[in-house]
Each structure stands twice: as C-alpha cells, then as structure tokens.
Design a protein around this motif. Structure first.
Motif, PDB file in Angstrom:
ATOM      1  N   VAL A 298       0.852  -1.192   0.000  1.00  0.00           N
ATOM      2  CA  VAL A 298       0.000   0.000   0.000  1.00  0.00           C
ATOM      3  C   VAL A 298       0.891   1.246   0.000  1.00  0.00           C
ATOM      4  O   VAL A 298       1.769   1.376   0.842  1.00  0.00           O
ATOM      5  N   PRO A 299       0.716   2.120  -0.965  1.00  0.00           N
ATOM      6  CA  PRO A 299       1.531   3.339  -1.003  1.00  0.00           C
ATOM      7  C   PRO A 299       1.234   4.266   0.176  1.00  0.00           C
ATOM      8  O   PRO A 299       0.123   4.268   0.696  1.00  0.00           O
ATOM      9  N   THR A 300       2.212   5.030   0.570  1.00  0.00           N
ATOM     10  CA  THR A 300       2.011   5.979   1.668  1.00  0.00           C
ATOM     11  C   THR A 300       1.415   7.268   1.125  1.00  0.00           C
ATOM     12  O   THR A 300       1.263   7.445  -0.074  1.00  0.00           O
ATOM     13  N   TYR A 301       1.130   8.171   2.031  1.00  0.00           N
ATOM     14  CA  TYR A 301       0.558   9.454   1.647  1.00  0.00           C
ATOM     15  C   TYR A 301       1.481  10.195   0.698  1.00  0.00           C
ATOM     16  O   TYR A 301       1.046  10.865  -0.242  1.00  0.00           O
ATOM     17  N   LEU A 302       2.771  10.045   0.957  1.00  0.00           N
ATOM     18  CA  LEU A 302       3.758  10.737   0.125  1.00  0.00           C
ATOM     19  C   LEU A 302       3.626  10.351  -1.344  1.00  0.00           C
ATOM     20  O   LEU A 302       3.801  11.183  -2.237  1.00  0.00           O
ATOM     21  N   ALA A 303       3.287   9.081  -1.580  1.00  0.00           N
ATOM     22  CA  ALA A 303       3.134   8.627  -2.961  1.00  0.00           C
ATOM     23  C   ALA A 303       2.095   9.476  -3.691  1.00  0.00           C
ATOM     24  O   ALA A 303       2.300   9.903  -4.828  1.00  0.00           O
ATOM     25  N   GLY A 304       0.986   9.722  -3.007  1.00  0.00           N
ATOM     26  CA  GLY A 304      -0.059  10.544  -3.602  1.00  0.00           C
ATOM     27  C   GLY A 304       0.442  11.943  -3.899  1.00  0.00           C
ATOM     28  O   GLY A 304       0.143  12.527  -4.942  1.00  0.00           O
TER      29      GLY A 304
END
Length: 535
Positions: A298-304
């Motif tokens: 699951v990507p982190t917030y930073l990915a978004g």
RNA sequence: GCGUCUGUAGUUCAACUGGAUAGAACGACGGACUUCGGAUCCGUAGGUUAGGGGUUCGAUUCCUCUCAGGCGUGCCA
C-alpha cells in the motif's frame, strides 16, 4: 507637463530607471522616513566612495548638480552623503491624472507568468476551522493581488479523498448512527467527534433509513459524508468570498501513480529495502529516506503527493506556490526531492507555511483538534465578526509568525477595528463629494497645488502600485493592510486640519481626496473587501 | 538531539531585504470643532531590537555562539 512614458510603472521604478540610466548600474532607491528628506533618496554615494576615493559627502554634492534638467524633480539635494529627490508638482499632477483616468485599474500590472496556487486543501472530514481560514484568506489575498499584477494564476484545492481519514469518517458516522438507534457503541481511540458527525448521522438516517447503519455500509457512508463535507467547505469558503478555479481529487490523481513510479525508477530515485520501496530523498537534503510503498504494497501518503506534483508539473506552469500549515514543513524536502527525481526543477515550487493560529477564549487556551471536535468553526467566527474583519485580520499578519488572539476580542465591533477606520476615510470622501456643488469635470481638470501636507498625502496615495507589487513579491500581504491604514490615517488628519467644501481650493482638494479614495478602494478590493461610500 | 519558524514599547506588529534620530496601532494619560460624519483629530509617557562576539563607513537586518518559545522529527493524512 511631464510626459509619462510608462503608465504602469510605479513611481519608485521611474526614479530607479532614471538613476540606473545615469549610473549604468543598479542603485538602491528608498523612501526616507521623514518627508523633509524628499520623496526618494539613494545612498549611492557611499558605495561610490571606495572606488572614487572621495568622501561620500563630496560625491553626493557633485551628483546633485547633474539632476537639474529632470522635470520629474523640483529639487535634488545632497545631505550627509545621501542624495535626496523631491518630486515636482508637475510630475505629481501628471501622475495623479493618470491614476484617475485609470480609476479602478490604477496600479494594475502587466506581469507575465503562469502560477498555480494551491491552498486550503483541508481534508474533507470536517468543516473548516479557524486555523484553515488563515491559509485560505492569506492565499486568496495573494491570488487577488497577483491577478491584479497581471499574472495568470489558478487557485487549486487538493482534496484528500483517499486514505485512512476517509475510512475513519465513515466509521465515525456509522458509530454515531448506531448510538442514535439506541445501541451501545464503543468508540475507538481515533475517530472524529463533534456535532457535525452526529448531524450527518441523523441526516443519513432520514435519507437512507436504518439500513444504512450496517457494517457493510461504512464505505458508502464515507463517500457520502465526504461529499457532504466538501459542500460544507465550499460554503465556508464562499462566506468570505473565496472561490477556487480547480478542485483536484487525490483519488483521481492516484491513477497516475504508476507513471510517476516508473519515472522515479528510471531515474534512480527509489530503491527496495526490507520489502519496502524508499525514496532517496537524502540525496536532496532530507534527513532520511522515505518509504513510499509499504511492505503490504500500500503506497504511503507521500506517494499521492508525488503523483500530484508530477501532475502539476506536467501542466506546465512557471511557478507553483503551495500554502501549507506549518505542521507540514517536514514535507517540503521530500516533495522537492521527488520533483527532482521526476526530472523537474524543484526551484519552481515555493512552499509558504502559515504558522498556527492559537485561539483563546476569555483568556483560556483553546485546543484545536478535528478529532476531538472542540475546534472553533470558521463559520461561527465569520457569523460573529463578519467576513471583512476576519479577512483583514489574517491579511494583516505575516504568515510565518504564530498568531494568538482571543475570540472575544474579534467579536468586538468597536472602533479599534481598522476596517471601520479605513472605510470611514473612504466614506468621508464620498460624503464630501455629495456635499460639493462642483462638477466632476471641474474637479478633474483642476491642478493640485502642493504644500508639505498635501504633497505627503498625495504621494502616499500614489504609492499604491508600488505597495501592491511589493506586497505580492515579498508574499507579505500585511504591507497592503499597513499601507491602507496609514493612508486612511493621513487622510483623517488632513481632513481635520482643512476645510474643503466651499473654499477657494475646493476643486483641487476634492481631486486630491479622489486620488486617496481611489487607492483605498482598490486596496480594499484586493483584500476582498468592498469599500463603503457611506456607513 | 536534529530541522524549522519566531524573539523589537505593557500588547499586536513595522522598519523598503545593509542606510539617516528603530516607527505605527491598540491600551494608558491629557487635550480639540456654532468646518464639511467626534466611528475623527492633536499631544504625552513607554526601547540595552533576548544576550555575547564578529564582518564595515554603517547591523533590527548578514555570520557565529548562547538563551527562551511554537511547530515538526510515522511506514497518520
């Protein structure tokens, strides 16, 4: 009469150009604190002293003689090494005529450049609170000023509509609904509380019936609640005159995550370790590398955020301004490094942090937390003090100092409110115009004869274009509020020591007043406040 | 600890990014219209710019050390 070559140039710029042409180098032009030193001055003789091996006093004396043929100046004087410039009556009259012809557009710029201004971007998990409103008002003020200067600026709101906080919103409404239905519920550590959750649960109950409060429906409640909150937020913003050009959704943007990831990989910006994917942000000065995809993939917030900034840069602006709350400051480095790894220039990104708003209520500290639900709603403050006062208050504080005020203070609508003070000056001028029997044509055609007081007031009023520009470029909106306050103050003082209507000087003093009113009106409108003609 | 923002009058903030005697507002105190709106104006008091050192013609501003406070220092968003 002096011919104005460049209408859009502010007065300081005009003087700067004259000096730079003369000296063939950039020169500091300043406005002396005391009007006896002229309207403009320069310490250029000090810097010339070294290379010319002469004293600044002597150099200044010599330089002063070289400015006799400029009809912009009535006098150029050397004092203690400074070179002081006194604007001529001709020049100030021409400039005033220009200002009045331009009217509402006086000081408008012709800057070029596309700017993407992102601000507010509050999570759609609750209404806006007073802290949000600071960034909102600051951002919107910058937007208005920037547009006035000619920049193409888009106002953008990034909706964090993905991730855990949205799930929590759904859960919170669900639990609240259960409780309404008489069930005993245990609330987990983290959930949203506050009246607005209960209200939404009630609304969901009437709209969908009891069947909505089944465990499977938490996701539906979440997206329904999120929409509700965005409507609420848009209304909150609208109540102080803020409108966005674009709303972008994290959920939508996230579809582009794979593209961003490929780009990062191809440029060596990421690596795998412990089953996670890391961004090499230390390479651009971050304290440590950051996880962008967890072990469970699951990507982190930073990915978004990376995908979002990738998306922004692909839209090709000259500059990207983000206004964030100070609590996000740790994010700057990692976003910048991601931008570099994506092959873009992170220097085009400018992050402005607005420091915290600490609220007091009757002297007691007010803890603001969305989770706890005891935050002060923006809506409530707007209802109490009005949009104008709130806008002025936030615009008048530099964003990078934490601000503390008592709600009770802001609810006072007495004469300590600078909005009244400024509006009063504007209204007074219109009152004079109503009293006068002169024709507008005669007022506009008169020539303003200047004594020290009139000159000071007129000069100040004509400084608007320079102040507006300076205010935007330094990102310090309080320069504009300070200016308006001192202009109003200067006018009130002038008004009290001069009779205007039915005097020999009526036409020219009304003309001077008109120039003042015009600058006040424009300045207020850039703050999102409409100037009053009567109160 | 590290990063970051901040520290200037009793309080809230300025000082044009290195320039002239550090300025305003609020609060306090004292005054002012048979002149156009007294929601105004005029005056007085209040400062070792947190502290030390440095750079130079010149420092609130730049460098450095110290002190105090806010925020951050999740694989929360």
């Amino acid at each position: 009469m002096v011919k104005l070559k460049k209408r859009f140039h502010n007065m300081r710029k005009i003087v700067e150009e004259i000096l730079e042409e003369k000296f063939q180098k950039s020169v500091v032009v300043e406005i002396p604190k005391e009007s006896k030193f002229g309207e403009f001055s320069t310490p250029v003789a000090f810097s010339l002293a070294k290379e010319l091996r002469k004293s600044p006093m002597i150099i200044a004396e010599e330089l002063a003689k070289e400015f006799t043929e400029f009809n912009e100046f009535s006098k150029v004087e050397a004092v203690k090494g400074y070179l002081n410039f006194y604007l001529s009556e001709d020049f100030l009259n021409s400039y005033s005529d220009g200002a009045l012809v331009d009217g509402d557009r006086f000081g408008e710029g012709n800057e070029s450049g596309k700017i993407l201004l992102e601000f507010v971007s509050a999570n759609p998990t609750g209404p806006l609170h007073i802290g949000h409103s600071r960034g909102a008002i600051y951002g919107d003020t910058l937007l208005k000023i920037g547009k006035y200067l000619g920049y193409e600026i888009e106002a953008e709101y990034y909706i964090n509509d993905a991730g855990r906080q949205i799930d929590l919103l759904g859960l919170s409404i669900y639990l609240s609904g259960k409780e309404l239905l008489g069930k005993t519920v245990t609330y987990p550590e983290e959930y949203y509380r506050g009246d607005y959750i209960v209200d939404m649960a009630k609304e969901a109950l009437t709209e969908f019936g009891e069947k909505i409060f089944r465990e499977e429906s938490i996701g539906d409640l979440a997206s329904w609640g999120k929409e509700k909150m965005m409507v609420e937020i848009v209304q909150n913003l609208d109540s102080v005159g803020i409108k966005f050009d674009v709303f972008v959704s994290e959920r939508d943007i996230f579809r582009e995550w794979e593209d961003s990831l490929k780009e990062l990989e191809s440029r060596g910006g990421v690596y795998k370790e412990d089953g996670k994917l890391w961004l090499k942000s230390t390479q651009f000065g971050d304290e440590k590398d950051r996880v962008i995809v967890r072990e469970n993939s699951v990507p982190t917030y930073l990915a978004g955020d990376i995908a979002y900034h990738h998306n922004k840069y692909n839209r090709d602006y000259d500059k990207y301004i983000n206004i964030w709350g100070a609590d996000h400051h740790g994010y700057i480095k990692r976003v910048e490094s991601a931008i570099e790894f994506l092959g873009y220039n992170s220097k085009q990104l400018e992050v402005i942090l607005t420091q915290m708003v600490a609220l007091l209520k009757d002297g007691e500290p007010y803890k603001m937390s969305k989770r706890a639900g005891n935050f002060v709603l923006m809506r409530d403050v707007v209802d109490e003090v009005g949009a104008d006062a709130l806008r002025y208050t936030f615009a008048s504080k530099t964003p990078d100092t934490s601000l503390q005020f008592d709600v009770a203070e802001l609810t006072k609508q007495d004469n300590s409110n600078p909005i009244y003070y400024i509006n009063y000056a504007h209204a007074r001028i219109h009152s004079l115009l109503r009293k006068s029997s002169l024709l507008e044509k005669d007022i506009l055609q008169s020539r303003i004869e200047l004594d020290a007081k009139r000159k000071e007031l007129l000069f100040l009023a004509l400084r608007l274009p320079e102040i507006v520009r300076d205010s935007f470029e330094s990102r310090q909106t309080q320069k504009l509020t300070d200016y308006l306050h001192s202009l109003a103050s200067n006018f009130h003082s002038f008004y009290n020591s001069n009779k205007i209507v039915e005097t020999e000087s009526e036409a020219q003093l009304l003309k001077l007043s008109l120039v003042v009113a015009n600058s006040i009106k424009i300045g207020l409108s850039l703050l999102g406040i409409e100037a009053k003609e009567s109160m």
